[in-house]
Structures are given as structure tokens and as C-alpha cells.
Design a protein around this motif. Structure first.
Motif, PDB file in Angstrom:
ATOM      1  N   ALA A  75      21.712   0.280  49.480  1.00  0.00           N
ATOM      2  CA  ALA A  75      22.507   1.491  49.296  1.00  0.00           C
ATOM      3  C   ALA A  75      23.946   1.189  48.895  1.00  0.00           C
ATOM      4  O   ALA A  75      24.610   2.030  48.283  1.00  0.00           O
ATOM      5  N   MET A  76      24.439  -0.017  49.200  1.00  0.00           N
ATOM      6  CA  MET A  76      25.824  -0.344  48.865  1.00  0.00           C
ATOM      7  C   MET A  76      26.025  -0.452  47.353  1.00  0.00           C
ATOM      8  O   MET A  76      27.159  -0.503  46.879  1.00  0.00           O
ATOM      9  N   TRP A  77      24.938  -0.459  46.589  1.00  0.00           N
ATOM     10  CA  TRP A  77      25.034  -0.535  45.129  1.00  0.00           C
ATOM     11  C   TRP A  77      25.018   0.836  44.465  1.00  0.00           C
ATOM     12  O   TRP A  77      25.228   0.938  43.253  1.00  0.00           O
ATOM     13  N   GLY A  78      24.746   1.892  45.205  1.00  0.00           N
ATOM     14  CA  GLY A  78      24.667   3.211  44.582  1.00  0.00           C
ATOM     15  C   GLY A  78      23.454   3.324  43.675  1.00  0.00           C
ATOM     16  O   GLY A  78      22.485   2.556  43.799  1.00  0.00           O
ATOM     17  N   ASP A  79      23.499   4.270  42.763  1.00  0.00           N
ATOM     18  CA  ASP A  79      22.372   4.509  41.849  1.00  0.00           C
ATOM     19  C   ASP A  79      22.403   3.481  40.720  1.00  0.00           C
ATOM     20  O   ASP A  79      22.947   3.732  39.633  1.00  0.00           O
ATOM     21  N   VAL A  80      21.813   2.334  40.951  1.00  0.00           N
ATOM     22  CA  VAL A  80      21.881   1.241  39.983  1.00  0.00           C
ATOM     23  C   VAL A  80      21.163   1.620  38.685  1.00  0.00           C
ATOM     24  O   VAL A  80      20.168   2.343  38.681  1.00  0.00           O
ATOM     25  N   LYS A  81      21.701   1.092  37.588  1.00  0.00           N
ATOM     26  CA  LYS A  81      21.110   1.323  36.273  1.00  0.00           C
ATOM     27  C   LYS A  81      19.932   0.369  36.099  1.00  0.00           C
ATOM     28  O   LYS A  81      20.063  -0.836  36.299  1.00  0.00           O
ATOM     29  N   LEU A  82      18.785   0.902  35.709  1.00  0.00           N
ATOM     30  CA  LEU A  82      17.593   0.081  35.509  1.00  0.00           C
ATOM     31  C   LEU A  82      17.193  -0.039  34.048  1.00  0.00           C
ATOM     32  O   LEU A  82      16.402  -0.910  33.694  1.00  0.00           O
ATOM     33  N   TRP A 107      18.709   5.101  32.460  1.00  0.00           N
ATOM     34  CA  TRP A 107      17.809   5.459  33.551  1.00  0.00           C
ATOM     35  C   TRP A 107      18.321   4.786  34.825  1.00  0.00           C
ATOM     36  O   TRP A 107      18.497   3.576  34.867  1.00  0.00           O
ATOM     37  N   ARG A 108      18.592   5.601  35.836  1.00  0.00           N
ATOM     38  CA  ARG A 108      19.138   5.101  37.089  1.00  0.00           C
ATOM     39  C   ARG A 108      18.184   5.359  38.252  1.00  0.00           C
ATOM     40  O   ARG A 108      17.405   6.322  38.239  1.00  0.00           O
ATOM     41  N   LEU A 109      18.273   4.497  39.233  1.00  0.00           N
ATOM     42  CA  LEU A 109      17.462   4.643  40.437  1.00  0.00           C
ATOM     43  C   LEU A 109      18.153   5.617  41.381  1.00  0.00           C
ATOM     44  O   LEU A 109      19.347   5.475  41.664  1.00  0.00           O
ATOM     45  N   ASP A 110      17.414   6.593  41.842  1.00  0.00           N
ATOM     46  CA  ASP A 110      17.935   7.516  42.857  1.00  0.00           C
ATOM     47  C   ASP A 110      17.919   6.753  44.180  1.00  0.00           C
ATOM     48  O   ASP A 110      16.904   6.702  44.872  1.00  0.00           O
ATOM     49  N   MET A 111      19.054   6.143  44.504  1.00  0.00           N
ATOM     50  CA  MET A 111      19.089   5.225  45.640  1.00  0.00           C
ATOM     51  C   MET A 111      18.781   5.929  46.956  1.00  0.00           C
ATOM     52  O   MET A 111      18.065   5.389  47.805  1.00  0.00           O
ATOM     53  N   GLN A 112      19.321   7.125  47.131  1.00  0.00           N
ATOM     54  CA  GLN A 112      19.069   7.837  48.379  1.00  0.00           C
ATOM     55  C   GLN A 112      17.583   8.093  48.575  1.00  0.00           C
ATOM     56  O   GLN A 112      17.037   7.864  49.655  1.00  0.00           O
ATOM     57  N   ALA A 113      16.919   8.542  47.520  1.00  0.00           N
ATOM     58  CA  ALA A 113      15.482   8.792  47.613  1.00  0.00           C
ATOM     59  C   ALA A 113      14.712   7.487  47.802  1.00  0.00           C
ATOM     60  O   ALA A 113      13.719   7.438  48.535  1.00  0.00           O
ATOM     61  N   ALA A 114      15.162   6.424  47.137  1.00  0.00           N
ATOM     62  CA  ALA A 114      14.463   5.147  47.233  1.00  0.00           C
ATOM     63  C   ALA A 114      14.550   4.573  48.640  1.00  0.00           C
ATOM     64  O   ALA A 114      13.562   4.051  49.181  1.00  0.00           O
ATOM     65  N   VAL A 115      15.716   4.680  49.255  1.00  0.00           N
ATOM     66  CA  VAL A 115      15.889   4.167  50.612  1.00  0.00           C
ATOM     67  C   VAL A 115      15.076   4.994  51.596  1.00  0.00           C
ATOM     68  O   VAL A 115      14.498   4.465  52.551  1.00  0.00           O
ATOM     69  N   GLN A 116      14.995   6.311  51.355  1.00  0.00           N
ATOM     70  CA  GLN A 116      14.179   7.161  52.221  1.00  0.00           C
ATOM     71  C   GLN A 116      12.704   6.824  52.104  1.00  0.00           C
ATOM     72  O   GLN A 116      11.923   7.106  53.008  1.00  0.00           O
ATOM     73  N   ASN A 117      12.331   6.202  50.977  1.00  0.00           N
ATOM     74  CA  ASN A 117      10.955   5.808  50.732  1.00  0.00           C
ATOM     75  C   ASN A 117      10.530   4.618  51.591  1.00  0.00           C
ATOM     76  O   ASN A 117       9.342   4.339  51.739  1.00  0.00           O
ATOM     77  N   LEU A 118      11.506   3.932  52.171  1.00  0.00           N
ATOM     78  CA  LEU A 118      11.195   2.750  52.972  1.00  0.00           C
ATOM     79  C   LEU A 118      10.505   3.143  54.265  1.00  0.00           C
ATOM     80  O   LEU A 118      10.808   4.170  54.875  1.00  0.00           O
ATOM     81  N   ASP A 119       9.574   2.298  54.708  1.00  0.00           N
ATOM     82  CA  ASP A 119       8.900   2.549  55.976  1.00  0.00           C
ATOM     83  C   ASP A 119       9.434   1.632  57.070  1.00  0.00           C
ATOM     84  O   ASP A 119       8.842   1.482  58.129  1.00  0.00           O
TER      85      ASP A 119
END
Length: 306
Positions: free
Chosen positions: A201-208, A165-177
Motif C-alpha cells: 500500500a505504501m506504493w499507491g496505485d502503481v502503474k502496470l 493501466w493502474r492497480l487499484d491498490m486499496q481493492a487489491a489489498v482488500q483481496n488478501l486473505d
């Protein structure tokens, strides 16, 4: 750089710090440095020093190594409250965090094997491209699985296909306010200190999480620190860049952010940090050779008195 005389901004409540080794080998001088810095920081400020056992990787964790950790730390004169938190006993906490991230639409099942991902990266590199890599030099996961539909994901999971299971980094960063920061009281490899900007974002889609390990280091440490009310994270500068991921997870999960103190490492004759994997001389071995606890402190670059 954090040392035994380090200071921090005043806090209304006594600090809570933790030392969190993995029982997959024997402790070495680098571990001794970090553990002693933690306990001295807590002691000098009337705070608490916690010992946590990071045994989430049950394929490598061994009870004999856990016993050796306790013995080494006690020999160094360290004390901690019991029972200690063992990650293997709190899997539900990590699953709850994963469930929350799924609800936010930020997790996806990643089906590419390590070899398949590596082949993809080699092909890009061989063609003259430049595949992004994380701060540790590891290529970012290709991320093709992000485009799979929910039906495709479910079918492949139900079929028993191995996945992480990986974090969608692009979506997660867009989630920031807004921009993410952390409060650094030590220093990074290049002397960074103060209020620092996080760049997850420099870590990419990190594995969780993966099939055989229900939570990654990044996820488990973020959850554990929050549940144990850790106020100050004192650890080696090799984990400095990881703080960006931890700050992101704290934000997404609504967890508090501790203060961070990254300290210099104990290095071997080759100039590289000591590592269990590379067979660094253990504290137990040094003790058997006649070293005293004061000898260990000196070798770890610490004064003999707090």
C-alpha cells in the motif's frame, strides 16, 4: 548483507538465479557486482544463472547496448544458456497477466497526464496538505479515475484518450486473505532480514502498463521470474521496497514467490548509487583504460575468487 560468501537455507532443488539488465545504456560497476554475485551463488550451489534482457521499453532499448551487455559479461567470465529471454518477444505473457487482473476488477484506466497529476499534488502541498509519496519519493497517483463508471472508461478509451493501466491498490489489498511476507536472505537498507512483512500500500496505485509500454517493470519482472522458475532473486537494495509490490502481484496472479537476497550497492564519490542516467563510468570505458576483470571485481567490492 549478501556477499560472495553468502549462505542460504538448504533447497531440495538447485537454485535458479537471473541477471536482468535493460539495454538502454552501458553496464557499470553496480551491474558487475550484481551479475557476479548471481553467478557465484548459482555456481557454488550447482544451480543455473540466467541472463534476461529487459527491453520492454522499446523507445529506449538499443541493439548496440544489448551487444555491449553480452560483451561485458563474457569479459567478466560469466556464462549463461541461450537463447536469452527478451521481454519484447513475450508481450502476450504480460497481456495475459493484465487480463487476469482486469477480471478480478483490480485494474483501471488512468487518464491524468504526468503534468496534471503533478499539478494536483503541488496544489495540495501548497495548501499545507501532505500528499502521500512512495518509497522512491514519487507522489501517489491521485486516483480520481477509480470512480469512473465502466461506460465512461469505455467511451474515453474508444475516443483514443491516452491512458495508463493502474492497480487499484486499496481493492487489491482488500483481496488478501492474510498478511503478505517474503523470505529475505540478504538485507534491506536498514538491515532487515528474515521473514519480512510486505507493505504494498505504501506504493499507491502503481502503474502496470501504459500505451507505449505494454507492461511496467513491476508486472514484467513478476511474470518473468515465475515463467523462468527463478528460485532466488539477487539484486541491489535499491529494489528492496519494490518487493512488496512484487509479492502482491505474485499473490494476485497465483505465482510462486522466490527467495530474495538484496545486496549493498556500489556508490560514487557523492555517496549515491551508480546510474546510467547520471553517466556512471561504464565497464567498457574502464576496460579501454586498461582495467582487467580482476580490477573490476575489486572496484565492485568483490573478492577476486569465488
Amino acid at each position: 548483507m549478501l556477499n560472495d560468501n553468502a549462505t542460504a537455507k538448504p533447497s531440495l532443488a538447485p537454485p535458479v538465479v537471473r541477471f536482468a539488465p535493460s539495454p538502454n545504456g552501458l553496464l557499470h560497476l553496480g551491474h558487475a557486482r550484481s551479475a557476479v554475485l548471481n553467478t557465484r551463488f548459482a555456481r557454488s550451489r550447482g544451480g543455473s544463472f540466467l541472463l534476461r534482457v529487459e527491453d520492454i521499453d522499446t523507445t529506449r532499448a538499443r541493439p548496440e547496448f544489448e551487444a555491449a551487455i553480452f560483451e561485458d559479461l563474457a569479459w567478466l567470465g560469466l556464462e549463461w544458456p541461450t537463447p536469452v529471454r527478451r521481454q519484447s518477444e513475450h508481450l502476450a505473457d504480460y497481456e495475459a497477466a493484465l487480463t487476469e487482473l482486469r477480471k478480478l476488477g483490480l485494474l483501471y484506466p488512468a487518464f491524468l497526464s504526468r503534468a496534471e497529476a503533478a499539478d494536483r499534488v503541488r496544489a495540495i502541498d501548497a495548501s499545507g496538505g501532505s500528499w502521500p509519496r512512495d518509497p522512491d519519493g514519487v507522489p501517489h497517483y491521485p486516483g480520481d479515475d477509480r470512480a469512473l463508471s465502466d461506460r465512461q472508461r469505455t467511451e474515453r478509451i474508444d475516443a483514443g484518450e491516452p491512458h495508463a493501466w493502474r492497480l487499484d491498490m486499496q481493492a487489491a489489498v482488500q483481496n488478501l486473505d492474510g498478511a503478505l511476507h517474503w523470505d529475505e536472505h540478504g538485507a534491506g537498507p536498514n538491515g532487515e532480514t528474515g521473514t519480512l512483512a510486505a507493505n504494498p500500500a505504501m506504493w499507491g496505485d502503481v502503474k502496470l502498463a501504459r500505451r507505449d509500454i505494454p507492461a511496467s517493470y513491476h508486472l514484467a519482472v513478476s511474470v518473468d521470474d515465475a515463467l523462468q522458475q527463478v528460485t532466488d532473486v539477487i539484486r541491489g537494495e535499491d529494489l528492496f521496497a519494490s518487493t512488496s509490490v512484487h509479492r502482491l502481484l505474485q499473490h494476485l496472479l497465483g505465482l510462486p514467490s522466490p527467495r530474495y537476497h538484496h545486496h549493498s550497492l556500489v556508490c560514487g564519490s557523492d555517496g549515491c548509487k551508480l546510474s546510467k542516467r547520471d553517466g556512471a563510468t561504464s565497464l567498457a570505458s574502464l576496460r579501454q583504460q586498461g582495467a582487467t576483470s580482476d580490477d573490476i571485481l575489486a572496484l565492485a567490492g568483490l573478492a577476486q575468487s569465488a
